[in-house]
Design a protein around this motif. Structure first.
Motif, PDB file in Angstrom:
ATOM      1  N   ILE A 274       0.836  -1.207   0.000  1.00  0.00           N
ATOM      2  CA  ILE A 274       0.000   0.000   0.000  1.00  0.00           C
ATOM      3  C   ILE A 274       0.861   1.243   0.000  1.00  0.00           C
ATOM      4  O   ILE A 274       0.608   2.200  -0.737  1.00  0.00           O
ATOM      5  N   ARG A 275       1.928   1.252   0.813  1.00  0.00           N
ATOM      6  CA  ARG A 275       2.815   2.412   0.858  1.00  0.00           C
ATOM      7  C   ARG A 275       3.451   2.656  -0.509  1.00  0.00           C
ATOM      8  O   ARG A 275       3.490   3.785  -1.001  1.00  0.00           O
ATOM      9  N   ASP A 276       3.917   1.591  -1.164  1.00  0.00           N
ATOM     10  CA  ASP A 276       4.527   1.749  -2.485  1.00  0.00           C
ATOM     11  C   ASP A 276       3.509   2.253  -3.507  1.00  0.00           C
ATOM     12  O   ASP A 276       3.828   3.081  -4.356  1.00  0.00           O
ATOM     13  N   ALA A 277       2.271   1.750  -3.428  1.00  0.00           N
ATOM     14  CA  ALA A 277       1.246   2.173  -4.380  1.00  0.00           C
ATOM     15  C   ALA A 277       0.851   3.628  -4.159  1.00  0.00           C
ATOM     16  O   ALA A 277       0.594   4.364  -5.114  1.00  0.00           O
ATOM     17  N   LEU A 278       0.803   4.077  -2.913  1.00  0.00           N
ATOM     18  CA  LEU A 278       0.383   5.450  -2.632  1.00  0.00           C
ATOM     19  C   LEU A 278       1.462   6.478  -2.954  1.00  0.00           C
ATOM     20  O   LEU A 278       1.160   7.585  -3.376  1.00  0.00           O
TER      21      LEU A 278
END
Length: 128
Positions: free
Chosen positions: A78-82
Motif C-alpha cells: 500500500i505504501r509503495d502504491a500510494l
C-alpha cells in the motif's frame, strides 16, 4: 511434499480407530478409506496433468515461490502504491515546427494535506 505426519502419529490414529470403530467393522472402514485415498490421488494426478496440458511447457519455468501471497507485506504494498510517482502523460504530436511546446506539469511526489476543523476534507452529498 512433506506433510509432517510421523509414524507415531499414524500408529496413534490407527489405535484410536480400532478402539472407536471396533475390530469387526475396522476392515470395512479401512477398505473404504483406502478407496477414498486412491480416488483423491487419481484426482490430483488428473488435475496436475490437465494443468500441465493447458499451461504448456512454460509451467516448469514459473517460480511459484515468487507468487506466494504470504511473502508480501500489505503495508509495504500500500505504501509503495500510494507514494509511487505517476508516469508523465504523453505529449501530443506537434503539427508544425513553429508551434510552442506544451508545458505539462509533472508531479514528482505525493504531498500530504492536513485537514482541520476550519479546512475539512471535501465531501460530496450526492455520492453517499
Amino acid at each position: 511434499m512433506e506433510l509432517g505426519i510421523s509414524f507415531e502419529k499414524i500408529l496413534l490414529i490407527g489405535l484410536v480407530a480400532v478402539l472407536l470403530v471396533g475390530p469387526e467393522r475396522l476392515p470395512r472402514y479401512a477398505e473404504t478409506f483406502a478407496k477414498l485415498v486412491r480416488r483423491a490421488g487419481e484426482f490430483m494426478r488428473d488435475t496436475k496433468s490437465r494443468v500441465r496440458e493447458e499451461m504448456g511447457p512454460e509451467i516448469d519455468e514459473v517460480d511459484w515461490r515468487k507468487l506466494d501471497p504470504r511473502q508480501y507485506d500489505p503495508r509495504r504494498i500500500i505504501r509503495d502504491a500510494l507514494f509511487e510517482d505517476d508516469p508523465a502523460p504523453a505529449q501530443p504530436a506537434q503539427s508544425t515546427a513553429l508551434a510552442e511546446p506544451a508545458v505539462v506539469p509533472v508531479r514528482t511526489s505525493m504531498t500530504r494535506h492536513e485537514f482541520t476543523r476550519e479546512t475539512p476534507p471535501p465531501f460530496d452529498d450526492e455520492a453517499t
